[in-house]
Enzyme design. Structure first.
Site, mmCIF file in Angstrom:
data_model
loop_
_atom_site.group_PDB
_atom_site.id
_atom_site.type_symbol
_atom_site.label_atom_id
_atom_site.label_comp_id
_atom_site.label_asym_id
_atom_site.label_seq_id
_atom_site.Cartn_x
_atom_site.Cartn_y
_atom_site.Cartn_z
ATOM 1 N N TRP A 308 7.983 -45.284 -99.840
ATOM 2 C CA TRP A 308 8.842 -46.063 -99.890
ATOM 3 C C TRP A 308 8.779 -46.857 -101.346
ATOM 4 C CZ3 TRP A 308 9.490 -51.459 -98.182
ATOM 5 C CH2 TRP A 308 8.200 -52.043 -97.940
ATOM 6 N N ASP A 309 7.621 -46.701 -101.793
ATOM 7 C CA ASP A 309 7.003 -47.356 -102.904
ATOM 8 C C ASP A 309 7.936 -47.239 -104.216
ATOM 9 O OD1 ASP A 309 5.026 -46.925 -100.902
ATOM 10 O OD2 ASP A 309 3.288 -47.318 -102.464
ATOM 11 N N GLU A 448 2.589 -52.198 -90.696
ATOM 12 C CA GLU A 448 2.241 -51.069 -90.172
ATOM 13 C C GLU A 448 1.205 -51.272 -88.881
ATOM 14 O OE1 GLU A 448 0.873 -49.038 -93.781
ATOM 15 O OE2 GLU A 448 2.474 -47.731 -93.748
ATOM 16 N N LYS A 548 0.193 -57.039 -91.623
ATOM 17 C CA LYS A 548 -0.396 -56.484 -92.772
ATOM 18 C C LYS A 548 -0.002 -56.635 -93.991
ATOM 19 C CE LYS A 548 -1.549 -51.920 -94.656
ATOM 20 N NZ LYS A 548 -1.291 -50.152 -94.511
ATOM 21 N N GLN A 549 1.540 -56.968 -94.311
ATOM 22 C CA GLN A 549 2.071 -57.163 -95.315
ATOM 23 C C GLN A 549 3.429 -57.339 -95.383
ATOM 24 O OE1 GLN A 549 2.070 -52.627 -95.256
ATOM 25 N NE2 GLN A 549 3.645 -52.629 -96.902
HETATM 26 O O1 IFM Z 1 3.925 -47.527 -98.924
HETATM 27 C C1 IFM Z 1 2.609 -48.153 -98.330
HETATM 28 C C2 IFM Z 1 2.869 -48.734 -97.037
HETATM 29 O O2 IFM Z 1 3.674 -49.534 -96.929
HETATM 30 C C3 IFM Z 1 1.466 -49.430 -96.614
HETATM 31 N N1 IFM Z 1 0.292 -48.350 -96.716
HETATM 32 C C4 IFM Z 1 0.165 -47.531 -98.143
HETATM 33 C C5 IFM Z 1 1.510 -47.078 -98.521
HETATM 34 C C6 IFM Z 1 1.358 -46.320 -99.903
HETATM 35 O O3 IFM Z 1 1.384 -47.475 -100.941
#
Ligand code: IFM
Length: 697
Positions: A308-309, A448, A548-549
């Site tokens: 999705w990046d 995640e 995580k994010q």
């Molecule tokens: O898409 C990301 C994910 O959100 C977090 N882990 C790494 C992936 C690739 O950059």
């Protein structure tokens, strides 16, 4: 001023990171910033984007090709190189405006200068010029050639390979495990007759008086199909290194000059921003319906796959700077729709369930075991592939964003509308009806660490947005999809959307607030090994509220119009201390939201973090025992968003765009330009005032 980055020492322990930092590329090929005499330990890489192979039971990944710029130098019988570190000086310089990497090393008896580029004018070409200047009189020897000992994460990918020597070039033909042949033709130009050495090497020797020079030029061409290699090499040789370099610079420099940003009063922030822009410009494939891997052109990490990046973090940059590349990113999703439909079917759903890690056909590349146990090295079961269903909605979001930024709706007639309707069909078939509403159960959101949760707010809101957009477009376009609209509307009305609580905070997923509410430091103290995975079944973050994010925060940024300031602030305040930023995708989202709620100090520091990750930032090299190094395009794309959408306050308002600047105190003004709906604008911001001027494209 800021248009180059440099290095003036050789540090063996930083070479892998510097390989990313001094990266060259053109979206189709990437060349890591390693030196001529370095070998596998420094992870050199000529990465070919978009072609994949699976070796045995290992992960299918993109290809690294033989290294064409390999060269070892000897003087008076002694090898002198950066590895032995007998250098009086050593300088590396990446010219961001020209896309050229220069290296100058002074050894006891001679100096070496090399200059290289990956062409933006001809995207299968890369070239280097290496010269030796004698510091004293003596005999020299160059050993150079095509290094077939390739660094690979999950290889070997060329079980069948051969090198043929023609008078003017070497031709490598490598047949992958999947039966695809890749060709690499390499031609060496020098004033001396080269002798053959082994399968793919040469040597050239001679005598130099003090101050005299010997130089060697290398031109390499990569082909995915058979071609008239002789004619292609002859054409390139005839032009020669300097003319090829000029063509490359003529293609690259205008892109960089148009895209670069001026930050008045903030040299460091500007340097990092422009480095990020350089790192983005080397990723765009103008010629193919391909997308950008999560680690760009820096190598095989994450299998060279598309996440999705691309849609969320990179697409806006390309819409505003190279709309053709943005279009290709989305055409790639249309081209891989069949793969997404096959994945949905495999898991028992309808429609299009896009791959979490997508490769050439769109089939899922993400394994069931994505990380390993730090102690035993055994694979740990993860559910990213089956459960990160927000990916389909993210793609729909990107189609809308592209349309709004470029004004180009044609993609919808070229397969885009079908893609949207398959995405809606997927969510309808995934949803469970209970208590009068549709729920998206058993998913993973952007965070995640917390797997298999119900009603992740990000996922539900993004899915709802995708459905709303599909309805709008189906109505606009008419035709067959129109018949589906009433069903889609009914589903949308009943799709459960978690609402803010009394404090304005949106629960990340059902039951999140019941998790242990401890500090990040506390979770850190429970981590037993730097390579231990924090999430999943047994990870230290899993039973806690540490994430995580950016998750809810990312949703508030992407769907900003749907939430008020109070909710944005409440969620920012709640989730900020609970976020590890264990992903490079996190800081930019926090920066963007921080700007909106007036937390400009945080907005600025998160921008700097995002922009500097490959320049000198902290990088996680392992996640649960798996190597995840490489460049960080999403972080760089996110940094660009912080500048344009955040600080300069770019907003689409109907058919136009407006600017509502929120400059942090570190930046007094900004200047940059962008393309919007077929026109180019120069933007100037001074304090809270903005002005724009239409300029020629
Ligand atoms: O898409 C990301 C994910 O959100 C977090 N882990 C790494 C992936 C690739 O950059």
């Amino acid at each position: 001023m800021n248009d180059f980055i440099s290095l003036s020492h050789y540090s063996p322990s930083s070479r892998v990171l510097e390989g990313n930092r001094f990266l060259l590329g053109n979206g189709h090929l990437g060349y890591r910033g390693t030196f001529e005499e370095e070998g596998k330990a420094q992870m050199p890489g000529l990465n070919l984007v978009g072609v994949y192979d699976k070796a045995g039971n290992a992960w299918r990944e993109s290809l690294n090709l033989p290294i064409p710029f390999c060269c070892r130098t000897f003087f008076s019988g002694k090898e002198q190189d950066c590895l032995t570190q007998e250098m009086a000086s050593h300088r590396v310089r990446l010219d961001l405006e020209k896309g050229i990497c220069l290296r100058e090393s002074l050894f006891p008896s001679y100096s070496i200068r090399s200059e290289r580029f990956v062409s933006q004018a001809q995207d299968n070409l890369l070239a280097s010029s290496i010269s030796m200047k004698a510091e004293e009189e003596g005999d020299f020897l160059f050993r150079f050639g095509l290094d077939l000992d390739i660094f690979e994460c999950n290889g070997p990918h060329f079980p069948e390979k051969k090198v043929t020597r023609y008078p003017d070039f070497l031709l490598f033909e490598g047949k992958t495990n999947e039966g695809k042949t890749i060709y690499e033709a390499v031609s060496y130009l020098s004033s001396l007759e080269a002798k053959k050495e082994g399968e793919s090497f040469f040597s050239a020797e001679g005598h130099l008086k003090k101050g005299e020079l010997f130089s060697l030029q290398i031109i390499s061409l990569v082909f995915e199909e058979k071609a008239d290699f002789h004619a292609e090499i002859a054409k390139a040789r005839q032009k020669g290194f300097e003319a090829l370099k000029e063509e490359h610079v003529a293609a690259f420099s205008p892109l960089y000059r148009n895209a670069k940003i001026k930050l008045l009063g903030d040299e460091e922030g500007q340097k990092e921003g422009n480095y990020s822009i350089y790192m983005l410009l080397i990723l765009g494939d103008k010629n193919r319906a391909r997308s950008v891997p999560a680690r760009g052109v820096s190598g095989q990490t994450y299998k060279g796959a598309i996440f999705w990046d691309s849609e969320i973090f990179l697409l806006p940059f390309f819409c505003l700077q190279e709309p053709q590349v943005a279009r290709n990113l989305l055409k790639y999703r249309i081209a891989t729709l069949e793969g997404a439909k096959a994945k949905a079917k495999e898991f028992g759903y309808q429609g299009a369930f896009f791959a979490w890690e997508s490769q050439d056909s769109g089939l899922e590349a993400c394994s069931k075991y994505n990380v390993t146990d730090y102690k035993t090295g055994k694979p740990i079961r993860t559910y990213f592939n089956e459960k990160q269903i927000h990916i389909s909605a993210d793609i729909a979001y990107a189609f809308e964003n592209y349309q709004r930024l470029t004004g180009d709706s044609t993609l919808l007639e070229e397969g885009g509308m079908e893609l949207l309707s398959e995405i809606v069909a997927f969510y309808r078939s995934y949803a469970t009806f209970r208590n009068g509403a549709y729920h998206l159960d058993d998913v993973i959101g952007p965070d995640e660490y917390h797997e298999r949760v119900n009603d992740n707010a990000f996922t539900n809101y993004m899915a709802a947005h995708a459905i709303g957009y599909a309805i709008e477009e189906a109505k606009r376009l008419g035709g067959k999809c129109l018949e589906s609209v009433p069903g889609w509307e009914g589903f949308l009305q009943k799709l459960y959307l978690p609402k803010p609580n009394a404090d304005g905070v949106i629960e990340q997923f059902e039951g999140y607030f019941q998790k242990e509410d401890c500090s990040l430091a506390e979770v850190r103290s429970r981590v037993k090994d730097p390579k231990q995975y924090w999430g999943g079944k047994d990870g230290p973050a899993s039973p806690t509220q540490i994430i995580k994010q950016a998750d809810v925060v990312a949703m508030l940024v992407l769907l900003g119009d749907e939430f008020d300031q109070k909710v944005k602030k409440a969620n920012y305040d709640y989730y900020f201390p609970r976020t590890e930023h264990g992903s490079s995708l996190s800081s930019s989202m926090y920066s963007l939201l921080a700007t909106q709620i007036g937390e400009s100090e945080y907005a600025y520091s998160m921008y700097r973090k995002s922009a500097s990750i490959d320049l000198y930032g902290e990088q996680k090299l392992y996640a649960g025992g798996i190597y995840i190094g490489g460049s960080h395009p999403a972080s760089e794309g996110g940094a660009y968003l912080c500048l344009v959408y955040g600080f300069s306050g770019f907003e689409i308002e109907g058919e136009r765009f407006a600017l509502h600047p929120h400059l942090p105190r570190q930046i007094q003004g900004m200047e940059y330009s962008l393309s919007f709906r077929g026109k180019r604008y120069k933007i100037t911001i001074q304090g809270n005032e903005s002005s724009l001027e239409e300029v020629s494209l």
